[in-house]
Design a protein around this motif. Sequence first.
Motif, PDB file in Angstrom:
ATOM      1  N   ASP A 237      39.355  26.735  50.861  1.00  0.00           N
ATOM      2  CA  ASP A 237      40.024  26.660  49.565  1.00  0.00           C
ATOM      3  C   ASP A 237      39.895  28.037  48.903  1.00  0.00           C
ATOM      4  N   VAL A 238      40.838  28.927  49.210  1.00  0.00           N
ATOM      5  CA  VAL A 238      40.770  30.301  48.706  1.00  0.00           C
ATOM      6  C   VAL A 238      40.920  30.328  47.184  1.00  0.00           C
ATOM      7  N   SER A 239      41.712  29.424  46.630  1.00  0.00           N
ATOM      8  CA  SER A 239      41.848  29.366  45.167  1.00  0.00           C
ATOM      9  C   SER A 239      40.493  29.131  44.513  1.00  0.00           C
ATOM     10  N   LYS A 240      39.703  28.235  45.089  1.00  0.00           N
ATOM     11  CA  LYS A 240      38.374  27.961  44.551  1.00  0.00           C
ATOM     12  C   LYS A 240      37.471  29.165  44.730  1.00  0.00           C
ATOM     13  N   MET A 241      37.629  29.889  45.822  1.00  0.00           N
ATOM     14  CA  MET A 241      36.820  31.092  46.044  1.00  0.00           C
ATOM     15  C   MET A 241      37.114  32.147  44.982  1.00  0.00           C
ATOM     16  N   VAL A 242      38.376  32.234  44.563  1.00  0.00           N
ATOM     17  CA  VAL A 242      38.747  33.195  43.517  1.00  0.00           C
ATOM     18  C   VAL A 242      38.182  32.756  42.168  1.00  0.00           C
ATOM     19  N   LEU A 243      38.277  31.459  41.885  1.00  0.00           N
ATOM     20  CA  LEU A 243      37.869  30.947  40.577  1.00  0.00           C
ATOM     21  C   LEU A 243      36.356  30.882  40.417  1.00  0.00           C
ATOM     22  N   HIS A 244      35.618  30.796  41.540  1.00  0.00           N
ATOM     23  CA  HIS A 244      34.168  30.654  41.466  1.00  0.00           C
ATOM     24  C   HIS A 244      33.477  31.824  42.157  1.00  0.00           C
ATOM     25  N   ARG A 245      33.905  33.014  41.822  1.00  0.00           N
ATOM     26  CA  ARG A 245      33.295  34.202  42.418  1.00  0.00           C
ATOM     27  C   ARG A 245      31.844  34.335  41.972  1.00  0.00           C
TER      28      ARG A 245
END
Length: 573
Positions: A237-245
């Motif tokens: 889930d790359v979107s989650k990786m961006v949002l939870h850096r």
Amino acid sequence: RGSARPRERGTRAALARPGAMGCSIGSTQGQAPVRQIQTTAYATGGSASATAPVQEVTAQVAGGAEPSERAPASASQTSTQGIRLSAKGALDSAFGQASHVVAAKTGRRPEEWLTVAKDRVSEASAKAKERAVSMRDTLQEQMEGALRNAENARINSLLDSAMAAKVMDSKHVPASIRKAADQVAAKQLQDAIISREPRVLKGALVAARRLNATALPEFESAVKCYQEVKRLPSGWDVSKMVLHREGAKMVAKMDIEDPAVKAKLQQLLDLTHRKVYTRDRMGQLVPDRLELAGATLVTNDDLWADYMARREAIRQELESDGSGFSRYTLETAAAPEEGAVVEGDTAESIAASFAAMFDEPLLPEVNEGFLFHGTSAVAASQITTSDFRIGLAGTNAGTLYGRGVYFAENASKSDEYTWPTEDGLRHMLLCRVSLGRPLYVDTRDSDPRECEQACINGPCHSVLGDRKKCRGTFREFVVFDPAAVSIDFLVAVKRVRHYCDCGLPTAVKSVVANTDNRGRTFLHCAADTCGFKLMLPACYCGCSAKVATKRDGGRYYRCGSRPEGCEFRDWNG
């Protein structure tokens, strides 16, 4: 001054018994007139012989019960009460003296200063809110003008000011600022998609997150493009990786809820468990089983990209020069022995399914497989975010084969290096490792520096220390390049003991001797041959917990291996 309270409570409790009044508490029938009895409490002063009245307490006594009917206090209760009264009197005295000093020096008592401080904080908070509202209104007005005139530089400058003032973090962002943020983010994302450069894409995604513009369709398009360019697994889930850096890292640690995946992890723990003791256990018992308590899928784009690049480099090296290369089968991916009956998945099928979760099958031509690494919960969190640090290698387990990162194919071996949390859980990493051309060592003694040089400056990529062959314990694997490791799973386990050292199910008994352990349950060898005995509860080390005494005279259990042991406490002894 407050030392009369314990005696007041004791007087009321003792005099309010139903037996003393002939009726139940709260009943009005047969209730005698209420009489007032004056009781005086005393506290010990500075000398053993001096006593002084502290406070007179008026106690309402119902039913005509006399003070003499109270149950006499025991010696221990009297002693404990006296200590408490003395301590409270000393504290009250010290506080009174400090208050007088403050009042004499400043003209105000401490409680007055506290009121002043609260008023100043409230005043400062109100002024800060007023300034924030004023700044927000000013930014909104200026942004409307910049949008009308299409002043791009001015728009970017105002957006920077809005982020610095945390305007973008509020739930009600002004319409003009929201419009400008979406406009800037969309343009950056579109340019990044056209460039297909990983760094440009990552920068645009991070900027969109800071501007709270992640709902734009361009954001999802950029996420897909970044995933393709970086060759990230499709299940991430790359979107989650961006949002939870985490800092500068695009990392997402997702709890695994899928029962099928958790069952495979438990099966792998069971298949790789060998009940063998080594000195690294430091006297702790070998558990019969490691039960899975939780699992986390680790997705870290930088670490994955580094790993894939390193794996490919090793593959090319071995393809051009395969001299001295041998393939090794790991227990985490071993097929069952001929004639063996395995209930559930085999280690081979489990390893293949885990590799498929990352869209990359294991490459036997680089000796790639899954290995365990035991550590603490805190260290596991740091490693999954920032990778292994070779400079700290050996601080926990030693450096038999050099200063590298140590792995095991058996979960029970890595369990030796775990450390329990307050709830008794231990943590291990399940990593994907490219061993390449290992330096095989099957001697009892080895030269750590030679092992390092063979891998750092020589033709080898790792060390395989066969302690199973020379000592009958376990094989150990060491790598000196963190890029050759991909951290895929973080698992939490709990040690379980069901069998004695004979391998037979344990029997349960209770202690009957008149000792501190009287009535305590313990496990023992049912055949009375191996001498196994484990008193319950057991501490996190797996040893019998020790009986200890609380301050109030009660008992509790603590680690029986202290001071080197764990922090186990059971206060319900």
